[in-house]
Design an enzyme around this catalytic site. Sequence first.
Site, PDB file in Angstrom:
ATOM      1  N   GLY A  97      26.101 -18.170  17.996  1.00 31.56           N
ATOM      2  CA  GLY A  97      27.137 -17.730  18.936  1.00 31.56           C
ATOM      3  C   GLY A  97      28.430 -18.477  18.683  1.00 31.56           C
ATOM      4  O   GLY A  97      29.090 -18.962  19.612  1.00 31.56           O
ATOM      5  N   GLY A 102      34.033 -19.055  22.706  1.00 28.95           N
ATOM      6  CA  GLY A 102      33.519 -19.922  23.760  1.00 28.95           C
ATOM      7  C   GLY A 102      33.076 -21.296  23.275  1.00 28.95           C
ATOM      8  O   GLY A 102      33.718 -21.929  22.427  1.00 28.95           O
ATOM      9  N   SER A 127      21.632 -24.702  30.923  1.00 30.56           N
ATOM     10  CA  SER A 127      22.631 -24.445  31.960  1.00 30.56           C
ATOM     11  C   SER A 127      22.161 -25.104  33.248  1.00 30.56           C
ATOM     12  O   SER A 127      20.962 -25.367  33.422  1.00 30.56           O
ATOM     13  CB  SER A 127      22.717 -22.931  32.173  1.00 30.56           C
ATOM     14  OG  SER A 127      23.266 -22.630  33.426  1.00 30.56           O
ATOM     15  N   TYR A 142      18.286 -14.820  34.051  1.00 29.27           N
ATOM     16  CA  TYR A 142      19.121 -15.796  33.325  1.00 29.27           C
ATOM     17  C   TYR A 142      18.576 -17.210  33.573  1.00 29.27           C
ATOM     18  O   TYR A 142      18.394 -17.987  32.632  1.00 29.27           O
ATOM     19  CB  TYR A 142      20.577 -15.703  33.796  1.00 29.27           C
ATOM     20  CG  TYR A 142      21.494 -16.703  33.107  1.00 29.27           C
ATOM     21  CD1 TYR A 142      21.781 -16.596  31.743  1.00 29.27           C
ATOM     22  CD2 TYR A 142      22.077 -17.757  33.810  1.00 29.27           C
ATOM     23  CE1 TYR A 142      22.619 -17.514  31.104  1.00 29.27           C
ATOM     24  CE2 TYR A 142      22.924 -18.670  33.180  1.00 29.27           C
ATOM     25  CZ  TYR A 142      23.180 -18.548  31.827  1.00 29.27           C
ATOM     26  OH  TYR A 142      24.002 -19.456  31.198  1.00 29.27           O
TER      27      TYR A 142
END
Length: 299
Positions: free
Chosen positions: A20, A24, A146, A171
């Site tokens: 990724g 970001g 997270s 998530y």
Amino acid sequence: MGWTVADIPSQEGRIALVTGANIGLGLETVRALAMKGATVLMACRSHSKAESARSALLEQGLTGLDLIDLDLADLDNVGPAAETVQRRYGQLDLLINNAGVMAPPYQRSRQGHELQFGVNHLGHMALTQALLPLLKQDGRVVTVTSGAQYFGRIRWHDLAWQENYDRFGAYSQSKLANVMFALELDARLKRSGSGIRSLAAHPGMARTNLQRSNLTAESNQLEHLAVKLFDPLLQSASMGALPQLHAATASSAASGDHFGPDRLGGLRGHPTRCRVAPAARDSSQRERLWSVSEELIQA
Ligand SMILES: NC(=O)c1ccc[n+]([C@@H]2O[C@H](COP(=O)([O-])OP(=O)(O)OC[C@H]3O[C@@H](n4cnc5c(N)ncnc54)[C@H](OP(=O)(O)O)[C@@H]3O)[C@@H](O)[C@H]2O)c1
């Protein structure tokens, strides 16, 4: 003054792969590692997005950037991506499992897994297993989790959310799975006498594409309002990338450590060691997740 990019030791001669990497936190991670001299493999699902991100970094004077095509929503991509790394470099110092998708409408990966579990957890676990033989003995695997891990529950009876899909529940499950994976990998590496370190990191809340991309047709007014209200609390993507960079490069970062921001209950600030969710501290749950995930990856 907290730990910053300036504290990253020289990465000359080191090879890092970041998933990724086109935007970001991934992009900021690439930028910092390349600035310090690493060769960075930008593993992205969109070749054109990766190419434009790389071009922008090259224009800023950075070098040593390579592209690897990798869509983590299809486990069949993992083998060819790992073979490309083997063929081009033969070894790896750092693997940063950063890519992520948050709260999309119900979707499945190519192999039929709920998308967030498939991309965030299964894809990265498969990638790690494929790249582990290339990692040097002083190498590191950093898995990005997270604060959602603290709300996460592993839905053992229905990992694929075939019933009652909850976008944020799924998530949180995937981000809890990330940290459980990082700690279980640490335990397994230690048992096998390996010098490779496995660490986890979370960015707090950082302004990236993640918040925008989770506002979908299914989002209600409350979600739109929450995104607006939280916006002033968000830190920059470059600050959000610090915990994963610290885990990847600080000499004091030990295998099994978990880093996050040091202020506002872990929402903002500079990297510090922090506690993982209780479920991730339970070795029987971690082992169970590992074996279920291996079965799903090999199916
Ligand atoms: N930002 C935050 O506040 C925050 C908070 C907690 C945790 N995190 C975690 O931080 C990590 C990075 O997120 P971010 O905030 O930088 O989000 P972002 O800006 O949305 O970037 C996510 C990256 O993951 C890639 N990705 C998505 N699905 C993929 C797939 N199937 N295969 C390969 N790559 C895929 C995206 O590619 P495309 O550009 O092609 O979509 C993009 O490069 C994620 O693991 C996220 O869960 C972020």
